[in-house]
Design a protein around this motif. Sequence first.
Motif, PDB file in Angstrom:
ATOM      1  N   PRO A  86     -33.641  -0.347  24.430  1.00 24.30           N
ATOM      2  CA  PRO A  86     -33.227  -0.311  25.839  1.00 24.30           C
ATOM      3  C   PRO A  86     -33.819  -1.487  26.618  1.00 24.30           C
ATOM      4  O   PRO A  86     -34.959  -1.899  26.377  1.00 24.30           O
ATOM      5  CB  PRO A  86     -33.790   1.015  26.348  1.00 24.30           C
ATOM      6  N   VAL A  87     -33.045  -2.021  27.529  1.00 27.90           N
ATOM      7  CA  VAL A  87     -33.530  -3.060  28.431  1.00 27.90           C
ATOM      8  C   VAL A  87     -34.026  -2.375  29.702  1.00 27.90           C
ATOM      9  O   VAL A  87     -33.276  -1.637  30.349  1.00 27.90           O
ATOM     10  CB  VAL A  87     -32.409  -4.069  28.768  1.00 27.90           C
ATOM     11  N   LEU A  88     -35.280  -2.611  30.062  1.00 28.79           N
ATOM     12  CA  LEU A  88     -35.882  -1.975  31.232  1.00 28.79           C
ATOM     13  C   LEU A  88     -35.706  -2.846  32.472  1.00 28.79           C
ATOM     14  O   LEU A  88     -35.577  -4.076  32.366  1.00 28.79           O
ATOM     15  CB  LEU A  88     -37.366  -1.716  30.969  1.00 28.79           C
ATOM     16  N   PRO A  89     -35.715  -2.233  33.665  1.00 32.89           N
ATOM     17  CA  PRO A  89     -35.458  -3.003  34.893  1.00 32.89           C
ATOM     18  C   PRO A  89     -36.414  -4.162  35.116  1.00 32.89           C
ATOM     19  O   PRO A  89     -36.016  -5.194  35.674  1.00 32.89           O
ATOM     20  CB  PRO A  89     -35.600  -1.945  35.999  1.00 32.89           C
ATOM     21  N   ASP A  90     -37.675  -4.005  34.703  1.00 33.15           N
ATOM     22  CA  ASP A  90     -38.662  -5.070  34.941  1.00 33.15           C
ATOM     23  C   ASP A  90     -38.908  -5.945  33.721  1.00 33.15           C
ATOM     24  O   ASP A  90     -39.917  -6.643  33.642  1.00 33.15           O
ATOM     25  CB  ASP A  90     -39.982  -4.457  35.417  1.00 33.15           C
ATOM     26  N   ASP A  91     -37.986  -5.925  32.762  1.00 34.32           N
ATOM     27  CA  ASP A  91     -38.195  -6.683  31.535  1.00 34.32           C
ATOM     28  C   ASP A  91     -38.212  -8.189  31.789  1.00 34.32           C
ATOM     29  O   ASP A  91     -37.400  -8.724  32.547  1.00 34.32           O
ATOM     30  CB  ASP A  91     -37.112  -6.367  30.504  1.00 34.32           C
ATOM     31  N   THR A  92     -39.136  -8.844  31.119  1.00 34.32           N
ATOM     32  CA  THR A  92     -39.141 -10.292  30.967  1.00 34.32           C
ATOM     33  C   THR A  92     -38.720 -10.589  29.538  1.00 34.32           C
ATOM     34  O   THR A  92     -38.740  -9.693  28.680  1.00 34.32           O
ATOM     35  CB  THR A  92     -40.542 -10.859  31.219  1.00 34.32           C
ATOM     36  N   PRO A  93     -38.372 -11.834  29.235  1.00 32.12           N
ATOM     37  CA  PRO A  93     -38.048 -12.149  27.846  1.00 32.12           C
ATOM     38  C   PRO A  93     -39.174 -11.775  26.878  1.00 32.12           C
ATOM     39  O   PRO A  93     -38.911 -11.259  25.787  1.00 32.12           O
ATOM     40  CB  PRO A  93     -37.807 -13.662  27.887  1.00 32.12           C
ATOM     41  N   GLU A  94     -40.414 -12.001  27.284  1.00 30.55           N
ATOM     42  CA  GLU A  94     -41.541 -11.699  26.395  1.00 30.55           C
ATOM     43  C   GLU A  94     -41.669 -10.199  26.133  1.00 30.55           C
ATOM     44  O   GLU A  94     -41.874  -9.766  24.994  1.00 30.55           O
ATOM     45  CB  GLU A  94     -42.839 -12.236  26.982  1.00 30.55           C
ATOM     46  N   ARG A  95     -41.561  -9.397  27.196  1.00 31.51           N
ATOM     47  CA  ARG A  95     -41.690  -7.946  27.028  1.00 31.51           C
ATOM     48  C   ARG A  95     -40.590  -7.385  26.141  1.00 31.51           C
ATOM     49  O   ARG A  95     -40.840  -6.570  25.240  1.00 31.51           O
ATOM     50  CB  ARG A  95     -41.657  -7.259  28.397  1.00 31.51           C
ATOM     51  N   LEU A  96     -39.373  -7.820  26.418  1.00 29.99           N
ATOM     52  CA  LEU A  96     -38.261  -7.326  25.612  1.00 29.99           C
ATOM     53  C   LEU A  96     -38.381  -7.807  24.177  1.00 29.99           C
ATOM     54  O   LEU A  96     -38.142  -7.047  23.231  1.00 29.99           O
ATOM     55  CB  LEU A  96     -36.940  -7.777  26.235  1.00 29.99           C
ATOM     56  N   GLN A  97     -38.768  -9.063  24.004  1.00 27.91           N
ATOM     57  CA  GLN A  97     -38.933  -9.600  22.652  1.00 27.91           C
ATOM     58  C   GLN A  97     -39.964  -8.801  21.863  1.00 27.91           C
ATOM     59  O   GLN A  97     -39.761  -8.516  20.670  1.00 27.91           O
ATOM     60  CB  GLN A  97     -39.365 -11.065  22.718  1.00 27.91           C
ATOM     61  N   ASN A  98     -41.056  -8.415  22.503  1.00 28.21           N
ATOM     62  CA  ASN A  98     -42.095  -7.648  21.806  1.00 28.21           C
ATOM     63  C   ASN A  98     -41.558  -6.303  21.318  1.00 28.21           C
ATOM     64  O   ASN A  98     -41.872  -5.865  20.202  1.00 28.21           O
ATOM     65  CB  ASN A  98     -43.298  -7.439  22.720  1.00 28.21           C
ATOM     66  N   ARG A  99     -40.763  -5.642  22.131  1.00 27.46           N
ATOM     67  CA  ARG A  99     -40.215  -4.349  21.708  1.00 27.46           C
ATOM     68  C   ARG A  99     -39.169  -4.525  20.618  1.00 27.46           C
ATOM     69  O   ARG A  99     -39.057  -3.692  19.713  1.00 27.46           O
ATOM     70  CB  ARG A  99     -39.630  -3.592  22.912  1.00 27.46           C
ATOM     71  N   ILE A 100     -38.412  -5.606  20.702  1.00 20.93           N
ATOM     72  CA  ILE A 100     -37.455  -5.894  19.631  1.00 20.93           C
ATOM     73  C   ILE A 100     -38.186  -6.184  18.330  1.00 20.93           C
ATOM     74  O   ILE A 100     -37.787  -5.712  17.251  1.00 20.93           O
ATOM     75  CB  ILE A 100     -36.534  -7.064  20.031  1.00 20.93           C
ATOM     76  N   HIS A 101     -39.273  -6.945  18.410  1.00 22.03           N
ATOM     77  CA  HIS A 101     -40.052  -7.241  17.210  1.00 22.03           C
ATOM     78  C   HIS A 101     -40.514  -5.967  16.523  1.00 22.03           C
ATOM     79  O   HIS A 101     -40.503  -5.867  15.289  1.00 22.03           O
ATOM     80  CB  HIS A 101     -41.272  -8.102  17.552  1.00 22.03           C
ATOM     81  N   ALA A 102     -40.955  -4.987  17.302  1.00 19.60           N
ATOM     82  CA  ALA A 102     -41.417  -3.732  16.718  1.00 19.60           C
ATOM     83  C   ALA A 102     -40.312  -3.069  15.896  1.00 19.60           C
ATOM     84  O   ALA A 102     -40.571  -2.508  14.818  1.00 19.60           O
ATOM     85  CB  ALA A 102     -41.905  -2.795  17.818  1.00 19.60           C
ATOM     86  N   GLN A 103     -39.076  -3.141  16.393  1.00 19.18           N
ATOM     87  CA  GLN A 103     -37.958  -2.570  15.654  1.00 19.18           C
ATOM     88  C   GLN A 103     -37.592  -3.419  14.432  1.00 19.18           C
ATOM     89  O   GLN A 103     -37.187  -2.886  13.396  1.00 19.18           O
ATOM     90  CB  GLN A 103     -36.753  -2.405  16.574  1.00 19.18           C
ATOM     91  N   GLU A 104     -37.717  -4.732  14.563  1.00 18.20           N
ATOM     92  CA  GLU A 104     -37.480  -5.597  13.402  1.00 18.20           C
ATOM     93  C   GLU A 104     -38.381  -5.197  12.245  1.00 18.20           C
ATOM     94  O   GLU A 104     -37.944  -5.109  11.086  1.00 18.20           O
ATOM     95  CB  GLU A 104     -37.749  -7.059  13.774  1.00 18.20           C
ATOM     96  N   HIS A 105     -39.650  -4.958  12.557  1.00 14.87           N
ATOM     97  CA  HIS A 105     -40.613  -4.611  11.513  1.00 14.87           C
ATOM     98  C   HIS A 105     -40.269  -3.289  10.840  1.00 14.87           C
ATOM     99  O   HIS A 105     -40.550  -3.104   9.650  1.00 14.87           O
ATOM    100  CB  HIS A 105     -42.025  -4.550  12.105  1.00 14.87           C
ATOM    101  N   CYS A 106     -39.648  -2.389  11.591  1.00 15.99           N
ATOM    102  CA  CYS A 106     -39.242  -1.101  11.026  1.00 15.99           C
ATOM    103  C   CYS A 106     -38.036  -1.229  10.106  1.00 15.99           C
ATOM    104  O   CYS A 106     -37.989  -0.627   9.028  1.00 15.99           O
ATOM    105  CB  CYS A 106     -38.932  -0.110  12.142  1.00 15.99           C
ATOM    106  N   ILE A 107     -37.025  -1.985  10.543  1.00 13.24           N
ATOM    107  CA  ILE A 107     -35.764  -1.952   9.799  1.00 13.24           C
ATOM    108  C   ILE A 107     -35.668  -2.970   8.673  1.00 13.24           C
ATOM    109  O   ILE A 107     -34.893  -2.765   7.726  1.00 13.24           O
ATOM    110  CB  ILE A 107     -34.541  -2.094  10.732  1.00 13.24           C
ATOM    111  N   TYR A 108     -36.448  -4.053   8.733  1.00 19.97           N
ATOM    112  CA  TYR A 108     -36.234  -5.104   7.727  1.00 19.97           C
ATOM    113  C   TYR A 108     -36.502  -4.614   6.303  1.00 19.97           C
ATOM    114  O   TYR A 108     -35.673  -4.832   5.401  1.00 19.97           O
ATOM    115  CB  TYR A 108     -37.059  -6.341   8.056  1.00 19.97           C
TER     116      TYR A 108
END
Length: 213
Positions: free
Chosen positions: A177-199
């Motif tokens: 999910p994209v949050l209202p106060d997201d910056t590229p860095e914050r969103l990237q960090n949460r995406i990275h966490a999912q990358e580590h799970c699915i790869y």
Amino acid sequence: MSTDSAMSSLISPDTSVSPHPTLKLGVMASGSGSNFEAIAQAIADRQLNAQIQVLIYNNPGAKVAARADRWSVPSVLLDHRNFSSREALDEAIVSTLQQRGVEWVIMAGWMRIVTPVLIAAFRDRILNIHPSLLPSFKGNRAVEQALKAGVKIAGCTVHRVVTEVDSGEIIMQAAVPVLPDDTPERLQNRIHAQEHCIYPRAIALAASQVSID
């Protein structure tokens, strides 16, 4: 063997020994190597029946090399600046991978466009992870693209590598999910966490679908 049973023999939540032959991976990375670490950890935890034969990296200062050292994985620096063309670099990559007995090529933050030289040598056996829900937001700065577009759901995709960038068969995706106060860095960090799970799971799924001669 069905796809489900083949995949379960490659990746498992427990510590049982898989009857499936161990996957021989070659990882390619350009930066910090967090996905390299996630894959290595999944192997160590016996959640993925694989072995990393070699790490190839192209930036002399890439932190992924230190991660490889900690995991006792051989690493090879192939600095793209020392090659006359993308094809010449890929020829060196193919040679290195083949010398190490690699069966599957795992691009984990490899920031170079690959050529048919590499793709032909490992056809259908090259995977990449991209920080968007493909086919949306291909190419560089995918997270920034998503934020600019105002989407409410971002994510990541593991796909097979073909000559057209970020266009191969989708293996697995995770939504973020994209949050209202997201910056590229914050969103990237949460995406990275999912990358580590699915790869690791995507590697197992892809391998269950392709036979190695």
